[in-house]
Design a protein around this motif. Structure first.
Motif, short mmCIF file in Angstrom:
data_model
loop_
_atom_site.label_atom_id
_atom_site.label_comp_id
_atom_site.label_asym_id
_atom_site.label_seq_id
_atom_site.Cartn_x
_atom_site.Cartn_y
_atom_site.Cartn_z
N THR A 142 0.83 -1.21 0.00
CA THR A 142 0.00 0.00 0.00
C THR A 142 0.86 1.25 0.00
O THR A 142 0.58 2.21 -0.73
N VAL A 143 1.91 1.24 0.80
CA VAL A 143 2.81 2.40 0.86
C VAL A 143 3.50 2.61 -0.48
O VAL A 143 3.61 3.74 -0.96
N VAL B 202 1.79 6.81 -6.77
CA VAL B 202 0.76 7.79 -7.15
C VAL B 202 1.25 9.21 -6.87
O VAL B 202 1.06 10.11 -7.69
N LEU B 203 1.89 9.40 -5.73
CA LEU B 203 2.42 10.72 -5.40
C LEU B 203 3.46 11.18 -6.42
O LEU B 203 3.45 12.34 -6.85
N LEU B 204 4.33 10.27 -6.84
CA LEU B 204 5.33 10.62 -7.85
C LEU B 204 4.68 10.99 -9.18
O LEU B 204 5.12 11.92 -9.86
#
Length: 65
Positions: free
Chosen positions: A4-5, A11-13
């Motif tokens: 999950t992390v 997604v953040l990148l």
């Protein structure tokens, strides 16, 4: 690190990369940057529309006392 992390970091990148492309395209970047910028802005519009739509359905189902 859990899966999950790693997904959240990925997604953040992608989001940060999309934002960088939007700024770069505004300054006249290459064609591929303008394409990524258009996709990023289109996805942002879709997400914003979905968020507004879900907010309306939640507020419509609540009752005022």
């Amino acid at each position: 690190m859990g899966v999950t992390v790693l997904v959240l970091v990925g997604v953040l990148l992608l989001v940060v990369g999309g934002c960088v492309c939007v700024v770069w395209a505004a300054r006249g970047g290459p064609r591929w940057v303008r394409v990524v910028s258009s996709v990023t802005l289109g996805l942002a519009e879709v997400v914003g529309t979905l968020a507004r739509g879900s907010g309306k359905s939640r507020s419509g189902s609540s009752s005022d006392d």
